[in-house]
Scaffold this motif. Structure first.
Motif, PDB file in Angstrom:
ATOM      1  N   THR A   2       0.527  -0.880   0.599  1.00 47.60           N
ATOM      2  CA  THR A   2       0.215   0.225   0.246  1.00 47.60           C
ATOM      3  C   THR A   2       0.928   1.570  -0.073  1.00 47.60           C
ATOM      4  O   THR A   2       1.628   1.117   0.820  1.00 47.60           O
ATOM      5  N   SER A   3       0.108   1.909  -0.826  1.00 48.08           N
ATOM      6  CA  SER A   3       1.002   3.693  -0.637  1.00 48.08           C
ATOM      7  C   SER A   3       0.828   4.765  -0.525  1.00 48.08           C
ATOM      8  O   SER A   3      -1.013   4.566  -1.109  1.00 48.08           O
ATOM      9  N   PRO A   4       0.694   5.861  -0.199  1.00 47.56           N
ATOM     10  CA  PRO A   4       1.508   5.965   1.065  1.00 47.56           C
ATOM     11  C   PRO A   4       1.714   5.148   1.746  1.00 47.56           C
ATOM     12  O   PRO A   4       1.209   5.425   2.215  1.00 47.56           O
ATOM     13  N   SER A   5       3.161   5.338   2.122  1.00 46.14           N
ATOM     14  CA  SER A   5       3.380   4.503   3.919  1.00 46.14           C
ATOM     15  C   SER A   5       4.536   4.994   3.953  1.00 46.14           C
ATOM     16  O   SER A   5       5.069   5.190   3.580  1.00 46.14           O
ATOM     17  N   ALA A   6       4.522   4.869   5.296  1.00 46.09           N
ATOM     18  CA  ALA A   6       6.196   5.220   5.724  1.00 46.09           C
ATOM     19  C   ALA A   6       5.813   3.534   6.677  1.00 46.09           C
ATOM     20  O   ALA A   6       5.353   3.316   7.263  1.00 46.09           O
ATOM     21  N   LEU A   7       7.378   3.494   6.522  1.00 43.44           N
ATOM     22  CA  LEU A   7       7.122   2.093   7.554  1.00 43.44           C
ATOM     23  C   LEU A   7       8.788   3.188   8.287  1.00 43.44           C
ATOM     24  O   LEU A   7      10.272   3.220   7.760  1.00 43.44           O
ATOM     25  N   VAL A   8       9.193   2.415   9.600  1.00 40.64           N
ATOM     26  CA  VAL A   8      10.047   2.917  10.505  1.00 40.64           C
ATOM     27  C   VAL A   8      10.507   2.349  11.215  1.00 40.64           C
ATOM     28  O   VAL A   8      10.309   1.533  11.414  1.00 40.64           O
ATOM     29  N   PHE A   9      12.360   2.260  10.523  1.00 40.05           N
ATOM     30  CA  PHE A   9      12.783   1.514  11.248  1.00 40.05           C
ATOM     31  C   PHE A   9      14.166   1.825  12.028  1.00 40.05           C
ATOM     32  O   PHE A   9      14.285   3.502  12.114  1.00 40.05           O
ATOM     33  N   ARG A  10      13.993   0.658  12.848  1.00 41.74           N
ATOM     34  CA  ARG A  10      15.228   0.511  13.842  1.00 41.74           C
ATOM     35  C   ARG A  10      16.048   0.536  14.232  1.00 41.74           C
ATOM     36  O   ARG A  10      16.241  -1.362  14.374  1.00 41.74           O
ATOM     37  N   HIS A  11      17.265   0.719  13.824  1.00 45.53           N
ATOM     38  CA  HIS A  11      18.612  -0.365  13.109  1.00 45.53           C
ATOM     39  C   HIS A  11      18.487  -1.434  12.513  1.00 45.53           C
ATOM     40  O   HIS A  11      18.291  -2.450  12.754  1.00 45.53           O
ATOM     41  N   GLY A  12      17.649  -0.992  11.754  1.00 47.29           N
ATOM     42  CA  GLY A  12      17.013  -2.031  10.332  1.00 47.29           C
ATOM     43  C   GLY A  12      16.026  -2.567  11.079  1.00 47.29           C
ATOM     44  O   GLY A  12      15.904  -3.915  10.180  1.00 47.29           O
ATOM     45  N   ARG A  13      14.984  -2.696  11.884  1.00 47.58           N
ATOM     46  CA  ARG A  13      14.095  -3.588  12.350  1.00 47.58           C
ATOM     47  C   ARG A  13      12.732  -2.939  12.272  1.00 47.58           C
ATOM     48  O   ARG A  13      13.117  -1.621  12.771  1.00 47.58           O
ATOM     49  N   LEU A  14      11.603  -2.912  11.311  1.00 47.12           N
ATOM     50  CA  LEU A  14      10.806  -2.323  11.350  1.00 47.12           C
ATOM     51  C   LEU A  14       9.685  -2.264  12.449  1.00 47.12           C
ATOM     52  O   LEU A  14       9.238  -3.129  13.208  1.00 47.12           O
ATOM     53  N   VAL A  15       9.509  -1.633  12.973  1.00 42.63           N
ATOM     54  CA  VAL A  15       9.557  -1.163  14.253  1.00 42.63           C
ATOM     55  C   VAL A  15       7.901  -0.712  14.609  1.00 42.63           C
ATOM     56  O   VAL A  15       6.837  -0.497  15.133  1.00 42.63           O
ATOM     57  N   SER A  16       7.629  -0.472  13.078  1.00 45.52           N
ATOM     58  CA  SER A  16       5.944   0.307  12.571  1.00 45.52           C
ATOM     59  C   SER A  16       6.319   0.598  11.286  1.00 45.52           C
ATOM     60  O   SER A  16       7.039   0.868  10.777  1.00 45.52           O
ATOM     61  N   ALA A  17       4.203   0.833  10.807  1.00 43.80           N
ATOM     62  CA  ALA A  17       4.717   0.590   9.646  1.00 43.80           C
ATOM     63  C   ALA A  17       2.348   1.739   9.382  1.00 43.80           C
ATOM     64  O   ALA A  17       2.247   1.149  10.107  1.00 43.80           O
ATOM     65  N   LEU A  18       3.172   3.169   8.409  1.00 47.17           N
ATOM     66  CA  LEU A  18       2.196   3.933   8.833  1.00 47.17           C
ATOM     67  C   LEU A  18       1.354   4.498   7.389  1.00 47.17           C
ATOM     68  O   LEU A  18       1.939   4.049   6.371  1.00 47.17           O
ATOM     69  N   LEU A  19      -0.029   4.429   7.467  1.00 48.49           N
ATOM     70  CA  LEU A  19      -0.821   5.102   6.253  1.00 48.49           C
ATOM     71  C   LEU A  19      -0.643   6.719   6.762  1.00 48.49           C
ATOM     72  O   LEU A  19      -1.306   7.311   7.859  1.00 48.49           O
TER      73      LEU A  19
END
Length: 183
Positions: A145-162
């Protein structure tokens, strides 16, 4: 036979990108984000993206996003060349005062469209990857899905947002950055 298989694979990849963009547009236009993707703007709501593999860490990273796993916190904006909301978001990127925590992934049907999108929106200064067919983001992270924002901490996906408004996204994500940085 090899050409037929290659052509079939190309058609399938193209269909995946179009479906990826259509799902994002449909979700936004039907009020899934309280009208945020509707023409003329919206509420700027930021919501969790269902289906993303939160907690996972990709097995491999595209060259353009190679610095993401080394970052304390990095937001990868997933945009599509076939998405009107993504065009609007891309137009907002250079208005942000601080871009160092952002990267961009452009999902597209072919490389040339992705390059044109990056050039048109002056995104080449950001870490970015042109994801033909959306294969990497869908395969590694389950995001279609787009647009979306993928939040990474040290390469690990910690959140995915629309989202459809970068200012609202920044307001939602970066207070979290301060809290995460203090752990």
């Amino acid at each position: 036979m090899t050409y037929l298989f290659g052509f079939g694979l190309l058609v399938l990849a193209g269909a995946m990108v179009v479906l990826f963009a259509m799902l994002g547009e449909l979700y936004a236009r039907t009020g899934g984000m309280e009208g945020a993707g509707a023409p003329g703007g919206g509420s700027g709501a930021v919501r969790l993206l269902d289906g993303a593999r939160v907690g996972s860490q990709p097995d491999g990273w595209p060259i353009g996003l190679a610095e993401v796993p080394a970052s304390d916190l990095r937001v990868v904006l997933v945009l599509s060349t076939a998405c009107d909301s993504c065009e609007q978001v891309a137009g907002q990127i250079n208005d942000l005062p601080d871009l160092r925590d952002f990267a961009v992934l452009v999902s597209t049907i072919d490389q040339d469209r992705g390059v044109d999108f990056v050039t048109r929106h002056e995104l080449s200064g950001l870490p970015h990857h042109i994801d033909v067919g959306g294969e990497w983001v869908a395969g590694e992270l389950g995001v279609m899905t787009s647009p979306s924002a993928l939040v990474f901490r040290h390469g690990r996906l910690v959140s995915a947002l629309l989202f459809t408004d970068l200012a609202a996204l920044s307001a939602a994500v970066f207070p979290v950055k301060e809290a995460v940085g203090n752990e």
